[in-house]
Design an enzyme around this catalytic site. Structure first.
Site, short mmCIF file in Angstrom:
data_model
loop_
_atom_site.label_atom_id
_atom_site.label_comp_id
_atom_site.label_asym_id
_atom_site.label_seq_id
_atom_site.Cartn_x
_atom_site.Cartn_y
_atom_site.Cartn_z
N LEU A 1 7.29 7.11 0.41
CA LEU A 1 6.82 6.63 -1.29
C LEU A 1 5.63 5.56 -1.02
CD1 LEU A 1 10.08 6.44 -3.09
CD2 LEU A 1 8.49 8.55 -3.09
N PRO A 2 4.52 5.76 -0.24
CA PRO A 2 3.62 4.92 -0.37
C PRO A 2 2.98 4.61 -1.44
CG PRO A 2 2.65 6.88 0.52
CD PRO A 2 4.17 7.20 0.22
N HIS A 3 2.64 3.22 -1.79
CA HIS A 3 2.06 2.91 -2.84
C HIS A 3 1.16 1.83 -2.67
CE1 HIS A 3 6.18 1.13 -2.47
NE2 HIS A 3 5.49 0.06 -3.07
N ALA A 4 0.39 1.39 -3.85
CA ALA A 4 -0.49 0.34 -3.97
C ALA A 4 -1.18 -0.04 -5.35
CB ALA A 4 -1.78 0.56 -2.94
#
Length: 154
Positions: A64-67
């Site tokens: 779950l990559p996020h930015a």
């Protein structure tokens, strides 16, 4: 919050050849640019920076990559199913083949966390992940990801 409010059909992709974590993040950059108008390089840099704080591979083949981004008005997402799993430094040390990235406005505190929790709960369901892995078609993947929202609303 429904996944259908943060995910567009054109932000769902099946990737046949991502040879590394960095290459997968580049795929997310390209996807975010085409679906949401974000700059691909800025997305890649932000995701890499977030990964440096700790891996977002949550286990069971899911990441779950996020930015956060200044130019966004609301939380949006992108989904990639990998035909060949890649090492993502996941907590269980297993490669990942399902990745759902979230892109949030710089100031979106609670909204970002709610979206992350929703996606995490959704992809913790083994039956949903099994359906996703069995259907390597972007339109079908979008339906699987958002159908649970429709069922709960009924």
């Amino acid at each position: 919050m429904d996944l259908s409010t943060i995910l567009k059909p054109e932000a769902v992709r099946v990737v046949t050849a991502a040879s590394s974590k960095k290459r997968l993040l580049q795929e997310f950059g390209d996807l975010a640019e085409s679906a949401y108008g974000l700059k691909a390089q800025a997305v890649v840099e932000a995701l890499i920076e977030r990964e440096s704080l700790g891996p977002t591979g949550v286990g069971h083949g899911v990441a779950l990559p996020h930015a956060r981004f200044q130019d966004l008005q609301s939380v949006v997402g992108a989904f990639i199913l990998l035909e060949k799993p890649v090492d993502f430094n996941a907590v269980d040390r297993q490669p990942i083949d399902i990745a759902f990235a979230l892109f949030a406005p710089e100031e979106a505190g609670v909204e970002h966390l709610k979206a992350l929790a929703k996606v995490s709960r959704h992809l913790r369901e083994a039956s949903i992940c099994a359906k996703l892995r069995a259907n390597p078609d972007a339109a079908t993947l979008f339906t699987i990801l958002t159908e649970d929202d429709k069922v709960q609303a009924a």
